[in-house]
Design a protein around this motif. Sequence first.
Motif, PDB file in Angstrom:
ATOM      1  N   ALA A 158       0.808  -1.226   0.000  1.00  0.00           N
ATOM      2  CA  ALA A 158       0.000   0.000   0.000  1.00  0.00           C
ATOM      3  C   ALA A 158       0.839   1.273   0.000  1.00  0.00           C
ATOM      4  O   ALA A 158       0.318   2.369  -0.177  1.00  0.00           O
ATOM      5  N   THR A 159       2.135   1.139   0.179  1.00  0.00           N
ATOM      6  CA  THR A 159       3.004   2.312   0.270  1.00  0.00           C
ATOM      7  C   THR A 159       3.181   2.976  -1.089  1.00  0.00           C
ATOM      8  O   THR A 159       3.474   2.316  -2.087  1.00  0.00           O
ATOM      9  N   ILE A 160       3.013   4.294  -1.093  1.00  0.00           N
ATOM     10  CA  ILE A 160       3.170   5.101  -2.307  1.00  0.00           C
ATOM     11  C   ILE A 160       4.582   5.683  -2.360  1.00  0.00           C
ATOM     12  O   ILE A 160       5.277   5.552  -3.356  1.00  0.00           O
ATOM     13  N   LEU A 161       4.993   6.336  -1.287  1.00  0.00           N
ATOM     14  CA  LEU A 161       6.320   6.934  -1.158  1.00  0.00           C
ATOM     15  C   LEU A 161       6.874   6.573   0.212  1.00  0.00           C
ATOM     16  O   LEU A 161       6.107   6.383   1.153  1.00  0.00           O
ATOM     17  N   SER A 162       8.200   6.528   0.333  1.00  0.00           N
ATOM     18  CA  SER A 162       8.768   6.181   1.632  1.00  0.00           C
ATOM     19  C   SER A 162      10.158   6.775   1.823  1.00  0.00           C
ATOM     20  O   SER A 162      10.851   7.111   0.868  1.00  0.00           O
ATOM     21  N   LYS A 163      10.517   6.859   3.083  1.00  0.00           N
ATOM     22  CA  LYS A 163      11.867   7.229   3.479  1.00  0.00           C
ATOM     23  C   LYS A 163      12.234   6.335   4.649  1.00  0.00           C
ATOM     24  O   LYS A 163      11.498   6.239   5.627  1.00  0.00           O
ATOM     25  N   MET A 164      13.377   5.657   4.537  1.00  0.00           N
ATOM     26  CA  MET A 164      13.807   4.690   5.539  1.00  0.00           C
ATOM     27  C   MET A 164      14.684   5.356   6.591  1.00  0.00           C
ATOM     28  O   MET A 164      15.532   6.182   6.263  1.00  0.00           O
TER      29      MET A 164
END
Length: 174
Positions: A158-164
């Motif tokens: 479901a993730t569209i954008l991410s930052k780890m």
Amino acid sequence: MSDNNFDLEHLFKYVLKKYREDTSGKVNKNTDIYDYVVRKIPSLISKKLNDKNIKVDGSIGKGNRTSFPWVAILDRTHTETEQEGIYMCYLFKKDMSGFYLTLTQGVTNFEKFGKRKSEVLNEVTKYYQDEIDSKDFETSQISLGARKGEIGHKYERATILSKMYNLSNWNEDN
């Protein structure tokens, strides 16, 4: 220690370091982990954002403890629930080596599409990835360490954008 003495880095590091120590498998509302994820982190984010249209919720599960705790930041003008709509969410990795700040979509709403739910979920993801300037965020699928069938697998999809954010990248003296 009062909430004023906590910063988000301290709170997140505590959860990453201590979450897996409780192996009972049940949600216990009388633990520091419950307090941090469900109360302290959401409270601090709410105070920092200071916007009545923003709702911040945290969860370590209902009944049984999840392997994928989260803290969601919802804009009430778009959604009131984590089950549908688009919102920001901190998603913790199963091994507690880090967490992601994500722009994600509630997956429950996609159940109504039956066999087409994955296709529609992917279409929505692609649409937002094309529309949003993602210069500081990744568009590739996140890896929470979930197996197919686990709720974390749905979060990944479901993730569209991410930052780890990796625990190993933080200074150890905090």
